[in-house]
Design an enzyme around this catalytic site. Structure first.
Site, PDB file in Angstrom:
ATOM      1  N   CYS A  31       2.084  -3.185   7.174  1.00  0.00           N
ATOM      2  CA  CYS A  31       2.955  -3.681   6.107  1.00  0.00           C
ATOM      3  C   CYS A  31       3.417  -5.107   6.376  1.00  0.00           C
ATOM      4  O   CYS A  31       3.563  -5.522   7.511  1.00  0.00           O
ATOM      5  CB  CYS A  31       4.182  -2.784   5.974  1.00  0.00           C
ATOM      6  SG  CYS A  31       3.768  -1.082   5.602  1.00  0.00           S
ATOM      7  N   CYS A  78       7.780   0.006   6.215  1.00  0.00           N
ATOM      8  CA  CYS A  78       6.668   0.614   6.937  1.00  0.00           C
ATOM      9  C   CYS A  78       7.051   2.016   7.374  1.00  0.00           C
ATOM     10  O   CYS A  78       8.167   2.238   7.829  1.00  0.00           O
ATOM     11  CB  CYS A  78       6.317  -0.206   8.176  1.00  0.00           C
ATOM     12  SG  CYS A  78       5.238  -1.584   7.817  1.00  0.00           S
ATOM     13  N   CYS A 117       0.202   2.077   5.916  1.00  0.00           N
ATOM     14  CA  CYS A 117       0.943   1.134   5.075  1.00  0.00           C
ATOM     15  C   CYS A 117       1.646   1.984   4.024  1.00  0.00           C
ATOM     16  O   CYS A 117       1.587   3.208   4.067  1.00  0.00           O
ATOM     17  CB  CYS A 117       0.053   0.045   4.487  1.00  0.00           C
ATOM     18  SG  CYS A 117      -1.263   0.587   3.412  1.00  0.00           S
TER      19      CYS A 117
END
Length: 159
Positions: A83, A91, A10
């Protein structure tokens, strides 16, 4: 036989991805090697993540916020981005030939509302991650082609 390597990504690597790493190690660390990283690491693990893991009895030992560049030259079998578009995050894209999937999950640390709302969302996210990772661990990585594995892992995004 070498354990499959799973990398959760993430942006900040302080909430969702380290949560996934810890849960992965807890439920399937005997069969998989789990890591997490971020494209712009925050440099700390969010207290919400630590509290959530603690409430679930999941050890957080060794978790640290780190850059995905640390894994750029490593073999990774599965890369899972976590994400969510609601937070307008970019992302990271990870190089290599491993299977890549996206499990869209909101970031509890940015969730509007009260601390109680954020804690409830973090627990919900952690439980979803545990379910996804448990199902991923049940897949026979040795018998599935890359395309089959990708298809099965993409199905887990819906859980």
């Amino acid at each position: 036989m070498k354990k499959p390597v799973v990398l959760f990504l993430c942006t900040g690597n302080c909430c969702r991805s380290p949560m996934a790493e810890a849960i992965g190690r807890h439920v399937a660390g005997d069969r998989f090697e789990f890591h997490s990283a971020g494209s712009a690491p925050a440099g700390f693990i969010h207290p919400l993540t630590l509290a959530t893991l603690d409430s679930m009895g999941v050890p957080a030992d060794g978790l640290e916020s780190k850059s995905w560049y640390e894994f750029a030259d490593e073999h990774v079998d599965v890369v899972v981005t976590l994400c969510d578009s609601a937070a307008q995050e970019d992302c990271p894209v990870f190089p290599g030939d491993g299977v890549r999937v996206h499990w869209l999950l909101p970031d509890p640390s940015f969730y509007p509302g009260t601390d109680g709302d954020r804690k409830a969302l973090a627990l919900h996210i952690a439980r979803r991650l545990k379910l996804k990772i448990s199902r991923m661990a049940a897949l026979d990585f040795d018998r599935l082609t890359s395309q089959q594995l990708e298809r099965e892992l993409k199905k887990l995004a819906e859980l």
